[in-house]
Scaffold this motif. Structure first.
Motif, PDB file in Angstrom:
ATOM      1  N   LEU A 196       0.824  -1.216   0.000  1.00 37.48           N
ATOM      2  CA  LEU A 196       0.000   0.000   0.000  1.00 37.48           C
ATOM      3  C   LEU A 196       0.858   1.265   0.000  1.00 37.48           C
ATOM      4  N   SER A 197       1.970   1.212   0.701  1.00 34.15           N
ATOM      5  CA  SER A 197       2.825   2.404   0.812  1.00 34.15           C
ATOM      6  C   SER A 197       3.541   2.725  -0.501  1.00 34.15           C
ATOM      7  N   ASP A 245       3.377   9.327  -2.245  1.00 36.61           N
ATOM      8  CA  ASP A 245       4.367  10.229  -2.840  1.00 36.61           C
ATOM      9  C   ASP A 245       5.724  10.068  -2.140  1.00 36.61           C
ATOM     10  N   ASP A 246       6.747  10.659  -2.724  1.00 41.16           N
ATOM     11  CA  ASP A 246       8.120  10.504  -2.230  1.00 41.16           C
ATOM     12  C   ASP A 246       8.294  10.960  -0.780  1.00 41.16           C
ATOM     13  N   GLU A 247       7.656  12.075  -0.424  1.00 36.00           N
ATOM     14  CA  GLU A 247       7.794  12.598   0.938  1.00 36.00           C
ATOM     15  C   GLU A 247       7.192  11.631   1.961  1.00 36.00           C
ATOM     16  N   ALA A 248       6.027  11.099   1.654  1.00 31.53           N
ATOM     17  CA  ALA A 248       5.377  10.147   2.558  1.00 31.53           C
ATOM     18  C   ALA A 248       6.215   8.878   2.681  1.00 31.53           C
ATOM     19  N   ILE A 284       7.867   7.352   6.081  1.00 35.87           N
ATOM     20  CA  ILE A 284       7.625   5.965   6.481  1.00 35.87           C
ATOM     21  C   ILE A 284       8.951   5.213   6.605  1.00 35.87           C
ATOM     22  N   GLY A 285       9.861   5.450   5.679  1.00 38.48           N
ATOM     23  CA  GLY A 285      11.181   4.805   5.741  1.00 38.48           C
ATOM     24  C   GLY A 285      11.941   5.195   6.998  1.00 38.48           C
TER      25      GLY A 285
END
Length: 95
Positions: free
Chosen positions: A41-42, A46-49, A53-54
């Protein structure tokens, strides 16, 4: 081979033993499946999200690793205490 020889030779690897032991646990498999679904799902974020999360995952994994290390330490200490409690006054195991 006896315990002390295996321990001295580095043949005892509790982290690897845990991974083998837990692999057949149904709850572990369920949680692993949920984790995999969440990771999929992740991928659509977008890249920022994904960066956030990372970063969260890295810190969380560090925290879990620290917890596991302390749990292992406490288990080792308790095991040594148990062993000490089974030694009689002649320093021979009572087992």
């Amino acid at each position: 081979m006896d315990f002390f020889k295996e321990f001295y030779n580095g043949e005892i690897n509790p982290a690897e033993e845990i991974a083998v032991d837990i692999a057949g646990d149904s709850k572990y498999k369920e949680l692993l499946s949920k984790l995999s679904q969440t990771a999929k799902l992740s991928e659509g974020l977008d890249d920022e999200a994904q960066r956030i999360i990372g970063q969260y995952r890295e810190v969380f994994e560090d925290l879990i690793n620290l917890h596991e290390l302390h749990a292992f330490k406490m288990g080792f200490i308790r095991g040594a205490e148990l062993r000490q409690a089974t030694i009689d006054t002649n320093n021979k195991p009572s087992v």
